[in-house]
Scaffold this motif. Structure first.
Motif, mmCIF file in Angstrom:
data_model
loop_
_atom_site.group_PDB
_atom_site.id
_atom_site.type_symbol
_atom_site.label_atom_id
_atom_site.label_comp_id
_atom_site.label_asym_id
_atom_site.label_seq_id
_atom_site.Cartn_x
_atom_site.Cartn_y
_atom_site.Cartn_z
ATOM 1 N N UNK A 116 0.837 -1.205 0.000
ATOM 2 C CA UNK A 116 0.000 0.000 0.000
ATOM 3 C C UNK A 116 0.869 1.252 0.000
ATOM 4 N N UNK A 117 1.958 1.232 0.768
ATOM 5 C CA UNK A 117 2.873 2.372 0.804
ATOM 6 C C UNK A 117 3.524 2.555 -0.569
ATOM 7 N N UNK A 118 3.971 1.452 -1.173
ATOM 8 C CA UNK A 118 4.585 1.525 -2.505
ATOM 9 C C UNK A 118 3.584 2.125 -3.487
ATOM 10 N N UNK A 119 2.350 1.628 -3.459
ATOM 11 C CA UNK A 119 1.303 2.119 -4.373
ATOM 12 C C UNK A 119 1.038 3.613 -4.155
ATOM 13 N N UNK A 120 0.890 4.027 -2.904
ATOM 14 C CA UNK A 120 0.528 5.410 -2.605
ATOM 15 C C UNK A 120 1.649 6.406 -2.917
ATOM 16 N N UNK A 121 2.890 5.984 -2.797
ATOM 17 C CA UNK A 121 4.010 6.907 -3.009
ATOM 18 C C UNK A 121 4.639 6.795 -4.402
ATOM 19 N N UNK A 122 4.149 5.878 -5.224
ATOM 20 C CA UNK A 122 4.710 5.692 -6.569
ATOM 21 C C UNK A 122 4.448 6.923 -7.440
ATOM 22 N N UNK A 123 5.458 7.324 -8.198
ATOM 23 C CA UNK A 123 5.324 8.418 -9.159
ATOM 24 C C UNK A 123 5.877 7.951 -10.501
ATOM 25 N N UNK A 124 5.080 8.115 -11.555
ATOM 26 C CA UNK A 124 5.587 7.795 -12.894
ATOM 27 C C UNK A 124 6.388 8.999 -13.386
ATOM 28 N N UNK A 125 7.027 8.838 -14.544
ATOM 29 C CA UNK A 125 7.855 9.928 -15.091
ATOM 30 C C UNK A 125 7.019 11.158 -15.412
ATOM 31 N N UNK A 126 5.738 10.964 -15.695
ATOM 32 C CA UNK A 126 4.884 12.082 -16.092
ATOM 33 C C UNK A 126 4.331 12.841 -14.895
ATOM 34 N N UNK A 127 4.496 12.310 -13.681
ATOM 35 C CA UNK A 127 3.956 12.957 -12.494
ATOM 36 C C UNK A 127 4.998 13.870 -11.858
ATOM 37 N N UNK A 128 4.535 14.801 -11.014
ATOM 38 C CA UNK A 128 5.486 15.728 -10.371
ATOM 39 C C UNK A 128 6.504 14.980 -9.506
ATOM 40 N N UNK A 129 7.646 15.612 -9.339
ATOM 41 C CA UNK A 129 8.744 15.037 -8.554
ATOM 42 C C UNK A 129 8.342 14.883 -7.091
ATOM 43 N N UNK A 130 8.880 13.845 -6.436
ATOM 44 C CA UNK A 130 8.614 13.620 -5.014
ATOM 45 C C UNK A 130 9.560 14.452 -4.166
ATOM 46 N N UNK A 131 9.114 14.725 -2.935
ATOM 47 C CA UNK A 131 10.007 15.371 -1.980
ATOM 48 C C UNK A 131 11.033 14.327 -1.523
ATOM 49 N N UNK A 132 12.083 14.792 -0.872
ATOM 50 C CA UNK A 132 13.138 13.888 -0.419
ATOM 51 C C UNK A 132 12.585 12.835 0.540
ATOM 52 N N UNK A 133 11.759 13.260 1.514
ATOM 53 C CA UNK A 133 11.242 12.303 2.499
ATOM 54 C C UNK A 133 10.269 11.315 1.861
ATOM 55 N N UNK A 134 9.469 11.768 0.886
ATOM 56 C CA UNK A 134 8.584 10.843 0.162
ATOM 57 C C UNK A 134 9.408 9.790 -0.564
ATOM 58 N N UNK A 135 10.455 10.237 -1.227
ATOM 59 C CA UNK A 135 11.319 9.332 -1.997
ATOM 60 C C UNK A 135 11.977 8.301 -1.068
ATOM 61 N N UNK A 136 12.436 8.753 0.101
ATOM 62 C CA UNK A 136 13.074 7.850 1.061
ATOM 63 C C UNK A 136 12.100 6.761 1.523
ATOM 64 N N UNK A 137 10.877 7.153 1.850
ATOM 65 C CA UNK A 137 9.878 6.182 2.299
ATOM 66 C C UNK A 137 9.506 5.225 1.172
#
Length: 195
Positions: A116-137
């Motif tokens: 669920x965490x992987x699904x919720x925090x996943x970003x494709x190339x077309x989506x806005x960039x993640x914050x550092x803490x989002x990326x870490x999680x």
């Protein structure tokens, strides 16, 4: 003062077996030792986490309390892969609160919760960039999930990451169609701004 035990099985766990330790992920039971600590004899599982280059000694009576478990069954793995295909459920709460919830799910050791965490925090190339803490999680959850998938399905971690990403792309509005829709929407917005 530790001695290796001849008995290779305790509480259903045996040496050489891969297990999931909730706060560290997949490890392998290397031995069952007996140590004397403060005058008491204590049986310990010696668990190796090869990727982290770490060895953990867990008292046998504490296994249930820490949540150590066997690898997930195939049906749980399939459920976790199906979870990846679902719609991301992002609560409208402050990031710090969501980050704590994500961290708790990752450290729960529950494969479906981690997916669920992987699904919720996943970003494709077309989506806005993640914050550092989002990326870490996201990377922590992806790593935990990939390690367990590779151990259960007997594939490499790279192959399990590809399997996870393939399932993420099957989710609603994440694949090629979504990229095309977003590109079309951007073109329409640019045309409106120019007018």
């Amino acid at each position: 003062m530790s001695t290796k035990k001849n008995a290779q099985t305790r509480l259903g766990f045996k040496t050489g077996e891969h297990i999931v330790y909730p706060s560290h992920g997949v490890g392998q039971i290397m031995a069952i030792e007996e140590q004397e600590v403060a005058g008491f004899k204590l049986e310990l599982f010696v668990i190796s986490f090869e990727k982290d280059k770490m060895t953990l000694r867990v008292p046998v009576p504490k296994i249930a309390a820490v949540g150590m478990r066997k690898l997930s069954e195939t049906c749980i793995v399939e459920k976790s892969l199906e979870t990846l295909q679902g719609r991301a459920r992002i609560k409208r709460t402050m990031w710090s609160r969501r980050a704590q919830e994500y961290e708790a799910k990752i450290n729960s050791g529950d494969l479906v919760a981690i997916s669920e965490v992987v699904r919720d925090l996943y970003r494709s190339e077309t989506q806005p960039e993640q914050s550092y803490s989002e990326r870490q999680l996201y990377e922590a959850a992806l790593d935990r999930m990939a390690r367990e998938l590779s151990a259960v399905q007997n594939i490499t971690e790279t192959e399990s990451v590809k399997l996870i990403e393939q399932n993420l792309l099957k989710g609603p509005r994440r694949g090629v169609a979504k990229a095309a829709e977003e590109a079309e929407l951007d073109t329409e917005l640019d045309a409106e701004e120019a007018a």
